[in-house]
Scaffold this active site. Structure first.
Site, short mmCIF file in Angstrom:
data_model
loop_
_atom_site.label_atom_id
_atom_site.label_comp_id
_atom_site.label_asym_id
_atom_site.label_seq_id
_atom_site.Cartn_x
_atom_site.Cartn_y
_atom_site.Cartn_z
N LEU A 91 0.99 -1.18 -0.15
CA LEU A 91 0.07 0.03 -0.06
C LEU A 91 0.89 1.42 -0.13
O LEU A 91 0.84 2.12 -0.81
CB LEU A 91 -1.17 -0.10 1.33
CG LEU A 91 -1.82 1.09 1.54
CD1 LEU A 91 -2.82 1.10 0.33
CD2 LEU A 91 -2.65 1.11 2.72
N ILE A 145 18.32 -1.79 32.88
CA ILE A 145 18.65 -3.01 33.89
C ILE A 145 20.13 -3.49 33.44
O ILE A 145 20.96 -3.97 34.36
CB ILE A 145 17.51 -3.84 34.02
CG1 ILE A 145 16.43 -3.15 34.82
CG2 ILE A 145 18.01 -5.06 34.84
CD1 ILE A 145 15.28 -3.96 34.74
N SER A 181 1.24 5.85 15.84
CA SER A 181 0.25 6.12 16.89
C SER A 181 -0.68 7.37 16.93
O SER A 181 -1.80 7.15 17.27
CB SER A 181 1.27 6.43 18.24
OG SER A 181 1.86 5.47 18.72
N GLY A 222 1.95 7.51 3.06
CA GLY A 222 2.25 6.31 3.97
C GLY A 222 0.68 6.64 4.69
O GLY A 222 -0.14 5.66 4.48
N SER A 223 0.68 7.23 5.81
CA SER A 223 -0.50 7.68 6.52
C SER A 223 -1.76 7.95 5.65
O SER A 223 -3.03 7.40 5.80
CB SER A 223 -0.33 8.53 7.68
OG SER A 223 0.69 8.32 8.41
N GLY A 283 22.65 -2.38 32.10
CA GLY A 283 23.66 -1.33 32.14
C GLY A 283 24.50 -1.23 30.92
O GLY A 283 23.95 -1.20 29.52
N GLU A 303 1.77 -0.17 10.24
CA GLU A 303 0.39 -0.52 10.18
C GLU A 303 -0.38 0.83 10.89
O GLU A 303 -1.33 0.25 11.74
CB GLU A 303 0.23 -1.79 10.99
CG GLU A 303 0.93 -2.85 10.03
CD GLU A 303 0.04 -4.29 10.12
OE1 GLU A 303 -1.04 -4.12 10.35
OE2 GLU A 303 0.68 -5.26 9.32
C1 LIG Z 1 9.78 -1.78 8.99
C2 LIG Z 1 8.57 -1.32 8.17
C3 LIG Z 1 7.68 -2.18 7.57
C4 LIG Z 1 6.53 -1.68 6.70
N1 LIG Z 1 5.93 -2.52 6.22
C5 LIG Z 1 4.80 -2.12 5.49
C6 LIG Z 1 4.10 -3.06 4.27
O1 LIG Z 1 4.36 -4.39 4.30
N2 LIG Z 1 3.25 -2.57 3.55
C7 LIG Z 1 3.05 -1.12 3.60
O2 LIG Z 1 2.18 -0.95 2.74
N3 LIG Z 1 3.63 -0.46 4.19
C8 LIG Z 1 4.74 -0.85 5.10
N4 LIG Z 1 5.02 0.18 5.98
C9 LIG Z 1 4.80 1.50 5.83
C10 LIG Z 1 4.25 2.05 7.08
O3 LIG Z 1 3.09 1.37 7.27
C11 LIG Z 1 4.34 3.39 7.03
O4 LIG Z 1 5.61 3.75 7.33
C12 LIG Z 1 3.39 4.12 8.08
O5 LIG Z 1 2.02 3.90 7.55
C13 LIG Z 1 3.43 5.63 8.14
O6 LIG Z 1 3.75 6.39 6.89
P1 LIG Z 1 4.88 7.16 6.80
O7 LIG Z 1 6.26 6.54 6.86
O8 LIG Z 1 4.72 7.68 5.22
O9 LIG Z 1 4.51 8.43 7.57
P2 LIG Z 1 3.92 9.76 7.35
O10 LIG Z 1 2.49 9.51 6.89
O11 LIG Z 1 4.79 10.77 6.30
O12 LIG Z 1 3.85 10.54 8.66
C14 LIG Z 1 4.95 11.23 9.45
C15 LIG Z 1 4.52 11.75 10.85
O13 LIG Z 1 3.32 12.56 10.55
C16 LIG Z 1 2.41 11.96 11.27
N5 LIG Z 1 0.86 12.31 10.83
C17 LIG Z 1 0.53 11.89 9.23
N6 LIG Z 1 -0.59 12.02 9.11
C18 LIG Z 1 -1.36 12.61 10.55
C19 LIG Z 1 -2.37 12.94 10.85
N7 LIG Z 1 -3.70 13.02 10.28
N8 LIG Z 1 -2.58 13.44 12.07
C20 LIG Z 1 -1.41 13.51 13.04
N9 LIG Z 1 -0.25 13.15 12.61
C21 LIG Z 1 -0.20 12.74 11.33
C22 LIG Z 1 2.54 10.72 11.44
O14 LIG Z 1 2.04 10.03 12.62
C23 LIG Z 1 4.12 10.51 11.54
O15 LIG Z 1 4.63 10.86 12.89
C24 LIG Z 1 6.26 -0.26 6.66
C25 LIG Z 1 6.90 0.56 7.43
C26 LIG Z 1 8.31 0.13 8.29
C27 LIG Z 1 9.08 1.06 9.04
#
Ligand SMILES: Cc1cc2nc3c(=O)[nH]c(=O)nc-3n(C[C@H](O)[C@H](O)[C@H](O)COP(=O)(O)OP(=O)(O)OC[C@H]3O[C@@H](n4cnc5c(N)ncnc54)[C@H](O)[C@@H]3O)c2cc1C
Length: 400
Positions: free
Chosen positions: A125, A338, A367, A131-132, A340, A364
């Site tokens: 995805l 713990i 927070s 991402g988000s 050290g 996924e």
């Molecule tokens: C090890 C690893 C494995 C992963 N595996 C997969 C996978 O198998 N398939 C897949 O599709 N993805 C995968 N991901 C991607 C992961 O789901 C995304 O990194 C995640 O959803 C966050 O998206 P982003 O990194 O683009 O951060 P961004 O969306 O750019 O967010 C950056 C910051 O802004 C904040 N933010 C964004 N929007 C809002 C909002 N509306 N309100 C408040 N704060 C907000 C976020 O919380 C974050 O702190 C993986 C990521 C990692 C690190």
């Protein structure tokens, strides 16, 4: 609420624990250092039914409930969080939506092999710019006769390069926003599929996180999952289940860190005593255990809500994921404290756990996104209760 496990659930937990302790534990530190994917170990767990736990037996799965599933993931993550994420992705966000939304031909072709652990699954995805905000993906799928031509780049694909089927989301109607996204089942052998690189990560170093490029990738029409435009709904529904799995992964990792810290506290000596005799260390251990138990109960509650088919299961999954992922970071921090200086050494397991824990509050759904979901559920229900109250009052007033 009944917190007791059934005999079957206890047996699953104990079998996976035995396997992880006997067959995996001794290799985890080396695999992390060498970034070696634990494919053979995952296949063995697949033979035990751990790749299709929620899939009915007629489709090759174990046909179990979500409590059994989270017990399995917890036991895997207690020893190796990298293996747990590979299993969580395959079970929760590939096999499960494929069973729910796939047709029988797709289930025959992919689900049975996934559920038996013969192949792993990947969920595609996220993109470099989205991402988000999943509706902002730019991957495009254009229909031409009986095939779709897929173009785009997917990032951070867990199990990328190790999977037999990739669950890919792309826009079939870019003018329709979130309703213009469609889901596809893509095989790595399809022309135009390419793993372009692997991420160099802080933690989970023996799991795979790949960038995948689709360049005029030809996907047959029969590999579309669901209807055009249903993709994001399918993805978000899958992630509701995925979050219960990630929360269980967090509980398992934290449990492993607590056990390592308690054992170290009993043998490390300072000022003529074991450090476990100092109240400061005892309090850290007590807080760790209490937080783990609280998270475990949230995970079990979310699992039960899911099995009960509750409309609010997604919000409960977010609560479990939010608390458990942040809890695991606090617990891993204390476990290093713990230990050290030993906790800062690559020779300790807690050093790896501390790095592995960091991603739990990011993938996924971060927070922040979990809080958005929880608040929406809370305020939505408050609004609903208020409008019911208002409706009730007007009925009463009308009667009066
Ligand atoms: C090890 C690893 C494995 C992963 N595996 C997969 C996978 O198998 N398939 C897949 O599709 N993805 C995968 N991901 C991607 C992961 O789901 C995304 O990194 C995640 O959803 C966050 O998206 P982003 O990194 O683009 O951060 P961004 O969306 O750019 O967010 C950056 C910051 O802004 C904040 N933010 C964004 N929007 C809002 C909002 N509306 N309100 C408040 N704060 C907000 C976020 O919380 C974050 O702190 C993986 C990521 C990692 C690190």
């Amino acid at each position: 609420m009944d917190f007791s496990l059934t005999d079957d659930q206890r047996m699953i937990r104990d079998n996976v624990r035995r396997f992880m302790d006997a067959e995996v534990r001794s290799n985890v530190r080396r695999y992390d250092r060498e970034e070696k994917f634990p494919g053979a170990e995952i296949r063995r767990l697949g033979e035990l039914g751990c790749c299709g736990m929620l899939i009915p037996e007629e489709w090759g799965g174990a046909g179990l409930d979500t409590i059994s599933y989270v017990l399995m993931l917890e036991e895997v993550a207690r020893v190796d969080a990298s293996m747990a994420v590979a299993l969580s992705v395959t079970n929760s966000v590939v096999a499960w939506p494929l069973w729910r939304h796939g047709n029988d031909a797709q289930r025959h072709k992919y689900l049975q092999r996934l559920a038996r652990g013969e192949i792993l699954g990947a969920f595609c995805l996220t993109e470099p710019q989205a991402g988000s905000d999943a509706a902002a993906i730019e991957a495009r799928a254009v229909r031409s006769g009986k095939t779709y031509r897929l173009n785009g780049t997917k990032s951070w694909v867990t199990n990328g390069g190790e999977s037999g089927v990739y669950f890919v989301f792309a826009k079939t109607d870019p003018t329709a926003g979130a309703r213009g996204i469609t889901a596809f089942l893509v095989e790595p052998a399809f022309s135009g599929f390419r793993v372009s690189r692997h991420e160099d990560k802080m933690g989970l170093r023996s799991s795979r996180s790949a960038e995948i490029v689709f360049a005029d990738c030809e996907v047959p029409e029969e590999n579309r999952l669901g209807e055009e435009g249903q993709g994001l709904k399918i993805a978000l529904e899958a992630l509701d289940g995925g979050r219960v799995g990630i929360a269980a992964q967090a509980v398992g990792l934290a449990q492993g860190a607590l056990e390592a810290a308690a054992s170290y506290a009993k043998q490390r000596r300072a000022f003529g005593k074991t450090i476990g005799e100092f109240q400061a260390v005892q309090f850290m251990l007590a807080d760790m255990q209490t937080e783990i138990e609280a998270a475990r109960l949230l995970v079990w509650q979310a699992a039960q809500m899911r099995d009960a088919g509750s409309a609010r299961a997604g919000a409960f999954a977010s609560r479990a994921k939010l608390f458990a992922s942040e809890m695991a970071n606090r617990v891993a921090y204390k476990a290093v404290q713990i230990h050290g200086s030993m906790g800062y050494s690559r020779e300790s397991d807690v050093e790896r756990m501390y790095r592995d824990a960091r991603v739990l509050s990011i993938y996924e759904g971060t927070s922040e996104i979990q809080r958005v979901i929880i608040a929406r559920d809370l305020l939505g229900r408050t609004d609903k209760a208020r409008s019911e109250k208002i409706a009730g009052r007007s009925v009463t007033e009308a009667k009066a």
